[in-house]
Design a protein around this motif. Structure first.
Motif, PDB file in Angstrom:
ATOM      1  N   CYS A   8      42.410  34.108  53.015  1.00  0.00           N
ATOM      2  CA  CYS A   8      41.133  33.569  52.550  1.00  0.00           C
ATOM      3  C   CYS A   8      40.088  33.816  53.632  1.00  0.00           C
ATOM      4  O   CYS A   8      40.297  33.437  54.787  1.00  0.00           O
ATOM      5  N   GLY A   9      38.961  34.448  53.265  1.00  0.00           N
ATOM      6  CA  GLY A   9      37.933  34.698  54.260  1.00  0.00           C
ATOM      7  C   GLY A   9      37.091  35.918  53.930  1.00  0.00           C
ATOM      8  O   GLY A   9      36.989  36.320  52.760  1.00  0.00           O
ATOM      9  N   VAL A  10      36.522  36.504  54.965  1.00  0.00           N
ATOM     10  CA  VAL A  10      35.610  37.636  54.792  1.00  0.00           C
ATOM     11  C   VAL A  10      36.373  38.902  54.414  1.00  0.00           C
ATOM     12  O   VAL A  10      37.614  38.949  54.474  1.00  0.00           O
ATOM     13  N   ALA A  11      35.613  39.940  54.041  1.00  0.00           N
ATOM     14  CA  ALA A  11      36.222  41.197  53.593  1.00  0.00           C
ATOM     15  C   ALA A  11      37.119  41.815  54.655  1.00  0.00           C
ATOM     16  O   ALA A  11      38.106  42.492  54.331  1.00  0.00           O
ATOM     17  N   ALA A  12      36.804  41.584  55.937  1.00  0.00           N
ATOM     18  CA  ALA A  12      37.604  42.160  57.024  1.00  0.00           C
ATOM     19  C   ALA A  12      39.030  41.626  57.046  1.00  0.00           C
ATOM     20  O   ALA A  12      39.897  42.215  57.717  1.00  0.00           O
ATOM     21  N   CYS A  13      39.298  40.546  56.315  1.00  0.00           N
ATOM     22  CA  CYS A  13      40.661  40.015  56.242  1.00  0.00           C
ATOM     23  C   CYS A  13      41.619  40.991  55.569  1.00  0.00           C
ATOM     24  O   CYS A  13      42.845  40.813  55.643  1.00  0.00           O
ATOM     25  N   GLN A  14      41.054  42.016  54.904  1.00  0.00           N
ATOM     26  CA  GLN A  14      41.916  43.040  54.307  1.00  0.00           C
ATOM     27  C   GLN A  14      42.785  43.707  55.368  1.00  0.00           C
ATOM     28  O   GLN A  14      43.924  44.091  55.087  1.00  0.00           O
ATOM     29  N   GLU A  15      42.248  43.854  56.584  1.00  0.00           N
ATOM     30  CA  GLU A  15      43.024  44.459  57.668  1.00  0.00           C
ATOM     31  C   GLU A  15      44.273  43.620  57.962  1.00  0.00           C
ATOM     32  O   GLU A  15      45.362  44.156  58.186  1.00  0.00           O
ATOM     33  N   THR A  16      44.091  42.312  57.970  1.00  0.00           N
ATOM     34  CA  THR A  16      45.218  41.410  58.221  1.00  0.00           C
ATOM     35  C   THR A  16      46.243  41.509  57.100  1.00  0.00           C
ATOM     36  O   THR A  16      47.455  41.527  57.347  1.00  0.00           O
ATOM     37  N   LEU A  17      45.758  41.590  55.876  1.00  0.00           N
ATOM     38  CA  LEU A  17      46.668  41.721  54.740  1.00  0.00           C
ATOM     39  C   LEU A  17      47.416  43.053  54.785  1.00  0.00           C
ATOM     40  O   LEU A  17      48.611  43.107  54.457  1.00  0.00           O
ATOM     41  N   ARG A  18      46.738  44.108  55.214  1.00  0.00           N
ATOM     42  CA  ARG A  18      47.410  45.409  55.331  1.00  0.00           C
ATOM     43  C   ARG A  18      48.519  45.354  56.379  1.00  0.00           C
ATOM     44  O   ARG A  18      49.549  46.016  56.246  1.00  0.00           O
ATOM     45  N   THR A  19      48.305  44.549  57.415  1.00  0.00           N
ATOM     46  CA  THR A  19      49.367  44.362  58.406  1.00  0.00           C
ATOM     47  C   THR A  19      50.573  43.701  57.763  1.00  0.00           C
ATOM     48  O   THR A  19      51.724  44.101  58.001  1.00  0.00           O
ATOM     49  N   GLY A  20      50.323  42.679  56.933  1.00  0.00           N
ATOM     50  CA  GLY A  20      51.418  42.026  56.213  1.00  0.00           C
ATOM     51  C   GLY A  20      52.139  42.987  55.287  1.00  0.00           C
ATOM     52  O   GLY A  20      53.375  42.957  55.174  1.00  0.00           O
ATOM     53  N   LEU A  21      51.384  43.859  54.638  1.00  0.00           N
ATOM     54  CA  LEU A  21      51.992  44.864  53.758  1.00  0.00           C
ATOM     55  C   LEU A  21      52.798  45.866  54.567  1.00  0.00           C
ATOM     56  O   LEU A  21      53.850  46.345  54.126  1.00  0.00           O
ATOM     57  N   ALA A  22      52.323  46.191  55.773  1.00  0.00           N
ATOM     58  CA  ALA A  22      53.048  47.127  56.631  1.00  0.00           C
ATOM     59  C   ALA A  22      54.352  46.522  57.127  1.00  0.00           C
ATOM     60  O   ALA A  22      55.348  47.235  57.328  1.00  0.00           O
ATOM     61  N   ILE A  23      54.364  45.216  57.328  1.00  0.00           N
ATOM     62  CA  ILE A  23      55.616  44.553  57.723  1.00  0.00           C
ATOM     63  C   ILE A  23      56.630  44.640  56.594  1.00  0.00           C
ATOM     64  O   ILE A  23      57.842  44.699  56.834  1.00  0.00           O
ATOM     65  N   GLY A  24      56.130  44.682  55.332  1.00  0.00           N
ATOM     66  CA  GLY A  24      57.047  44.848  54.220  1.00  0.00           C
ATOM     67  C   GLY A  24      56.700  44.095  52.956  1.00  0.00           C
ATOM     68  O   GLY A  24      57.418  44.196  51.951  1.00  0.00           O
ATOM     69  N   ALA A  25      55.620  43.308  52.967  1.00  0.00           N
ATOM     70  CA  ALA A  25      55.239  42.568  51.762  1.00  0.00           C
ATOM     71  C   ALA A  25      54.942  43.536  50.612  1.00  0.00           C
ATOM     72  O   ALA A  25      54.545  44.679  50.827  1.00  0.00           O
ATOM     73  N   ASP A  26      55.142  43.068  49.381  1.00  0.00           N
ATOM     74  CA  ASP A  26      55.005  43.933  48.213  1.00  0.00           C
ATOM     75  C   ASP A  26      53.565  44.105  47.756  1.00  0.00           C
ATOM     76  O   ASP A  26      53.163  45.187  47.326  1.00  0.00           O
ATOM     77  N   ARG A  27      52.783  43.032  47.827  1.00  0.00           N
ATOM     78  CA  ARG A  27      51.380  43.111  47.442  1.00  0.00           C
ATOM     79  C   ARG A  27      50.587  42.022  48.147  1.00  0.00           C
ATOM     80  O   ARG A  27      51.168  41.154  48.804  1.00  0.00           O
ATOM     81  N   ALA A  28      49.262  42.101  48.005  1.00  0.00           N
ATOM     82  CA  ALA A  28      48.401  41.184  48.752  1.00  0.00           C
ATOM     83  C   ALA A  28      47.287  40.662  47.862  1.00  0.00           C
ATOM     84  O   ALA A  28      46.883  41.312  46.882  1.00  0.00           O
ATOM     85  N   ILE A  29      46.791  39.479  48.211  1.00  0.00           N
ATOM     86  CA  ILE A  29      45.671  38.862  47.504  1.00  0.00           C
ATOM     87  C   ILE A  29      44.656  38.395  48.550  1.00  0.00           C
ATOM     88  O   ILE A  29      45.021  37.689  49.496  1.00  0.00           O
ATOM     89  N   LEU A  30      43.406  38.786  48.388  1.00  0.00           N
ATOM     90  CA  LEU A  30      42.331  38.309  49.261  1.00  0.00           C
ATOM     91  C   LEU A  30      41.392  37.428  48.456  1.00  0.00           C
ATOM     92  O   LEU A  30      40.821  37.862  47.454  1.00  0.00           O
TER      93      LEU A  30
END
Length: 249
Positions: free
Chosen positions: A63-85
């Motif tokens: 939850c937050g600004v558009a730049a939080c997508q970078e953090t979500l991409r890190t989670g996806l790189a660790i192995g998560a299947d999908r992300a929600i911002l």
């Protein structure tokens, strides 16, 4: 079993935090940002559950600004299947984040929400507990071990007196402590794969949540600088200073 993992974008733990000149908050312009370390532990634990065949899908949410997508991409790189911002420019407070996460949980229907016990920027240690209360789910905080079996979670918690083990029914909220696991290193191939994984973007209004701040920050200041030490000529002077000048902590 679906696992929902909230993650927060914070000032990197290696960066020396500076207060803004006008004392309205912490300086974040041109500062390295990264995923909250406790949330990294949460993502790692979710991935271990998936690799063990316990979880079938891991979804990271921020939850937050558009730049939080970078953090979500890190989670996806660790192995998560999908992300929600949940994108908003509002300075979100723990209650607002808890309401947003509760709304996402009602929409996604996870069996487990696992998140860091606190964020290193505000150290509030509130969000996980409030999400559990809003959803009416059982909670186990400060987890150092998590075992999922037969629709229940057995969680070893770190408490002042040592360790406490509790068993709760799923769906549930679990918050992670430092000793739960050691997050894996994110490899370049996984970073490239993460770019192709789905990332959904929603607004607080889409979830029917009012994120207006309830608290107002009056002033942010740095802690006082430690005063220099002094030398004394003898033990008698030292004892006198300890007796008459030293502060009681």
């Amino acid at each position: 079993m679906k696992v929902l993992v909230p993650v927060k974008r914070v000032v990197d733990y290696n960066v020396k935090v500076r207060v803004k000149a006008d004392q309205t908050g912490v300086e974040t312009a041109n500062v390295k940002m990264s995923m909250n370390p406790f949330d990294e532990i949460a993502v790692e634990e979710a991935m271990r559950l998936k690799e063990a065949g316990v979880a079938t899908e891991v979804v990271v949410v921020s939850c937050g600004v558009a730049a939080c997508q970078e953090t979500l991409r890190t989670g996806l790189a660790i192995g998560a299947d999908r992300a929600i911002l949940v994108e908003t420019d509002v300075d979100l407070q723990p209650l607002a984040v808890a309401k947003l996460l509760a709304a996402v949980a009602r929409k996604e229907g996870p069996s487990l929400m696992i998140l860091g016990k606190q964020a290193i920027d505000d150290d509030s240690n509130q969000t996980g507990q409030m999400v559990a209360a809003l959803l009416g789910w059982p909670q186990a905080t400060f987890a150092s071990k998590v075992v999922i079996a037969d629709g229940k979670a057995t969680v070893t918690r770190e408490v002042d007196g040592g360790l406490e083990t509790v068993r709760i029914n799923l769906p549930a909220v679990v918050t992670t402590d430092l000793r739960l696991n050691e997050p894996r290193y994110v490899t370049l191939p996984n970073i490239m794969k993460a770019k192709k994984k789905p990332l959904e973007n929603v607004k607080p209004a889409d979830l029917g949540v009012d994120v207006a701040p309830r608290l107002k920050t009056l002033k942010v200041t740095e802690p006082p600088k430690r005063s220099a030490g002094i030398k004394v000529p003898d033990v008698a002077t030292l004892v006198a200073k300890l007796k008459n000048e030293a502060k009681v902590i």
